[in-house]
Design a protein around this motif. Sequence first.
Motif, PDB file in Angstrom:
ATOM      1  N   GLY A 121      23.990  19.296   3.902  1.00 21.50           N
ATOM      2  CA  GLY A 121      24.423  18.883   5.228  1.00 21.50           C
ATOM      3  C   GLY A 121      24.012  17.475   5.614  1.00 21.50           C
ATOM      4  O   GLY A 121      24.758  16.769   6.294  1.00 21.50           O
ATOM      5  N   ARG A 122      22.815  17.025   5.202  1.00 19.78           N
ATOM      6  CA  ARG A 122      22.338  15.680   5.531  1.00 19.78           C
ATOM      7  C   ARG A 122      22.162  14.813   4.290  1.00 19.78           C
ATOM      8  O   ARG A 122      21.568  13.734   4.370  1.00 19.78           O
ATOM      9  CB  ARG A 122      20.996  15.775   6.282  1.00 19.78           C
ATOM     10  N   GLY A 123      22.640  15.303   3.144  1.00 18.12           N
ATOM     11  CA  GLY A 123      22.477  14.550   1.915  1.00 18.12           C
ATOM     12  C   GLY A 123      21.147  14.775   1.227  1.00 18.12           C
ATOM     13  O   GLY A 123      20.775  14.014   0.342  1.00 18.12           O
ATOM     14  N   TRP A 124      20.432  15.823   1.592  1.00 18.06           N
ATOM     15  CA  TRP A 124      19.080  16.039   1.085  1.00 18.06           C
ATOM     16  C   TRP A 124      18.968  17.219   0.128  1.00 18.06           C
ATOM     17  O   TRP A 124      17.859  17.655  -0.185  1.00 18.06           O
ATOM     18  CB  TRP A 124      18.117  16.252   2.253  1.00 18.06           C
ATOM     19  N   ALA A 125      20.077  17.770  -0.336  1.00 13.92           N
ATOM     20  CA  ALA A 125      20.017  18.908  -1.242  1.00 13.92           C
ATOM     21  C   ALA A 125      19.216  18.553  -2.494  1.00 13.92           C
ATOM     22  O   ALA A 125      19.320  17.445  -3.018  1.00 13.92           O
ATOM     23  CB  ALA A 125      21.428  19.342  -1.637  1.00 13.92           C
ATOM     24  N   GLY A 126      18.405  19.509  -2.959  1.00 11.10           N
ATOM     25  CA  GLY A 126      17.661  19.301  -4.190  1.00 11.10           C
ATOM     26  C   GLY A 126      16.158  19.299  -4.057  1.00 11.10           C
ATOM     27  O   GLY A 126      15.459  19.115  -5.055  1.00 11.10           O
ATOM     28  N   GLU A 127      15.627  19.526  -2.862  1.00 12.82           N
ATOM     29  CA  GLU A 127      14.172  19.476  -2.668  1.00 12.82           C
ATOM     30  C   GLU A 127      13.524  20.776  -3.166  1.00 12.82           C
ATOM     31  O   GLU A 127      12.880  21.514  -2.420  1.00 12.82           O
ATOM     32  CB  GLU A 127      13.849  19.227  -1.198  1.00 12.82           C
ATOM     33  N   VAL A 128      13.688  21.020  -4.464  1.00  3.37           N
ATOM     34  CA  VAL A 128      13.176  22.259  -5.051  1.00  3.37           C
ATOM     35  C   VAL A 128      11.644  22.287  -5.040  1.00  3.37           C
ATOM     36  O   VAL A 128      11.039  23.357  -5.085  1.00  3.37           O
ATOM     37  CB  VAL A 128      13.726  22.430  -6.484  1.00  3.37           C
ATOM     38  N   GLY A 129      11.003  21.135  -4.960  1.00  2.17           N
ATOM     39  CA  GLY A 129       9.549  21.106  -4.886  1.00  2.17           C
ATOM     40  C   GLY A 129       8.995  21.792  -3.660  1.00  2.17           C
ATOM     41  O   GLY A 129       7.834  22.213  -3.654  1.00  2.17           O
TER      42      GLY A 129
END
Length: 288
Positions: free
Chosen positions: A143-151
């Motif tokens: 939604g804000r371009g932040w997908a992927g913060e798996v940490g």
Amino acid sequence: MTSHPSVGIDIGGTKLLMLAHRPGHDEPLTVRVATGPGATPGYIGTAIEKFLADHGLAPASVGIAVPGLVEDGRVVVCDVLPALNGWPGPAGLAAPHLLVNDIRAALAEEAADIGDARTAVVMLSGTAVGSAYLHQGQVVRGGRGWAGEVGSMPVPTPQGVRRLDELAGGASIVQAAGLPPAQVHAALAAGNPAIRGVVEAAGDAFGLAMATLLNILNPDVLRVGGGTLNYPGYWDAALVTARARTLPELWAACTVARIQASDLVVARGAARLAAASAAGAPWAAQYL
């Protein structure tokens, strides 16, 4: 002066890697300096300016990758380097700069080899852990371009719910071992079973994250890199756990491999994105 080299900067939790692809040279020029939680924008900006000046580099643009959330050309939050929160990048560079999330930069570099038709996941384990995704040539942004913060993925443990970064990242190994990285490597080389257990436990946690993304996203390709994989036992433990916890059909459908020269992949991707953006290439915008 070297005319229009391609310059990429990888700002990490323990090091600042500066890279330049120069016309007429097969191998990139690389320089590393130490960072750490106290690294400031001024320190980083001065290091970049010195790199350009010392080597007579006059780039058309500079790509700068950071380990955190980036929006509208500014660092929103960077856990491992908190002084960068709110940073718009270095002031005073002779060339325009481009800020990008570090795993997105790595994805941009790997995408050049993967191909547009593939569904791909890139995961890096450095000081902390991150991921980025490509579906048929399109970056999965969120939604804000932040997908992927798996940490920041919550993981239940006997000590309570922890973030994946606290279990699988390089900083977690150093903290659990009570030793700096060089001494962790020395202890592993000496066959220290306690330190081996710390590293394998971190690799196991990383493998669970690999399995989670494989089960949810069903990628064709999973590319994995980062300095933490250089600890003997980490990658082996991660692979065993990931295979055991992924549905066999999904595992068989995916090519899982380590990134070649993964210490350079982020800087190379940042340079690639900066050069593409400066040239007006439309594909680059989706990574930012």
